[in-house]
Design a protein around this motif. Sequence first.
Motif, mmCIF file in Angstrom:
data_model
loop_
_atom_site.group_PDB
_atom_site.id
_atom_site.type_symbol
_atom_site.label_atom_id
_atom_site.label_comp_id
_atom_site.label_asym_id
_atom_site.label_seq_id
_atom_site.Cartn_x
_atom_site.Cartn_y
_atom_site.Cartn_z
ATOM 1 N N ILE A 1 0.834 -1.211 0.000
ATOM 2 C CA ILE A 1 0.000 0.000 0.000
ATOM 3 C C ILE A 1 0.869 1.262 0.000
ATOM 4 C CG2 ILE A 1 -1.615 1.381 1.382
ATOM 5 C CD1 ILE A 1 -3.107 -1.174 2.030
ATOM 6 N N PRO A 2 1.892 1.372 0.869
ATOM 7 C CA PRO A 2 2.780 2.538 0.778
ATOM 8 C C PRO A 2 3.415 2.699 -0.599
ATOM 9 C CG PRO A 2 3.152 1.408 2.850
ATOM 10 C CD PRO A 2 2.222 0.542 2.047
ATOM 11 N N PHE A 3 3.817 1.583 -1.209
ATOM 12 C CA PHE A 3 4.422 1.644 -2.537
ATOM 13 C C PHE A 3 3.423 2.140 -3.577
ATOM 14 C CE2 PHE A 3 5.420 -0.338 -6.651
ATOM 15 C CZ PHE A 3 6.714 0.141 -6.852
ATOM 16 N N ASP A 4 2.203 1.641 -3.524
ATOM 17 C CA ASP A 4 1.180 2.054 -4.486
ATOM 18 C C ASP A 4 0.803 3.521 -4.302
ATOM 19 O OD1 ASP A 4 1.164 -0.453 -5.593
ATOM 20 O OD2 ASP A 4 -0.560 -1.165 -4.449
ATOM 21 N N LEU A 5 0.751 3.965 -3.051
ATOM 22 C CA LEU A 5 0.464 5.382 -2.789
ATOM 23 C C LEU A 5 1.568 6.264 -3.348
ATOM 24 C CD1 LEU A 5 -0.917 5.249 0.874
ATOM 25 C CD2 LEU A 5 -2.197 5.917 -1.174
ATOM 26 N N ALA A 6 2.816 5.874 -3.090
ATOM 27 C CA ALA A 6 3.944 6.692 -3.533
ATOM 28 C C ALA A 6 4.090 6.685 -5.047
ATOM 29 C CB ALA A 6 5.239 6.194 -2.882
ATOM 30 N N SER A 7 3.868 5.527 -5.669
ATOM 31 C CA SER A 7 4.111 5.403 -7.106
ATOM 32 C C SER A 7 2.917 5.784 -7.962
ATOM 33 C CB SER A 7 4.530 3.970 -7.448
ATOM 34 O OG SER A 7 3.499 3.050 -7.127
#
Length: 251
Positions: A112-118
Amino acid sequence: MKKSYTLGRLSFTGSTLKWIAILTMLLDHIGAFLIEPYLSTHGIVLGSAFTANGPLTTSPYSLLFQVDLILRLIGRLSFPIFAFLLVEGFLHTSNLKKYISQIGIFALISEIPFDLASAGVYLETSHQNIYFTLFIGLLCITFFDRVDKTNDSKWIILLLALFFSELLHVDYSIIGIMSIFIFYYFHDHILLRNSLNALIFLLNFTAVFSLIPIQLYNGRRGKQNKKLFYIFYPAHLIVLYFIRITFFSFF
């Protein structure tokens, strides 16, 4: 005794290598998740440095574009170091099951953090975070290592790992898995190991320079805070995401 890969008196512990990988990764993500989204809102994307009008020398965003390019080039150093350290962890861990489970758990935690950032959304399936690459690579070398060395069918394990890395669209995909496998399979054949890794990273040519600090690894762990290293990845992605949405609200 662990094998030393030092050159002269200069050497790096595993902890130092981790910090090099983390800091170069952070620089890469500042470019990918902060600068590039900002530039894209103004019609400038990486790869458009040369257009019908020539280089972006007259654009007010030219400096940002150049900074982004430098950060991304520096950031290419991080993955080969992570791949190398993953293999070192595999070879020297006292609890392999725990090691595998930790990588797998943080792959899920970081998504989830990766998807939010990317991508700016909570769940996006077209690209998975680097922990998934490390997890698949770790499973690959674990199962490969347990199969009888005379059994040629063991190579199916590598092929399956490559297939799933592509199917799941993990970061670095096939190249990432191959790098991990090369560090494992040719672990004690340093020249061959480095040559093969240099070859597969030709398209990310600055990644080749990561082989220099790797070559200086002295086989010692150094002072480490495992929780910090694990948590840093999802934590810094969340921070970058909030910086971006805050920054974009003003500009």
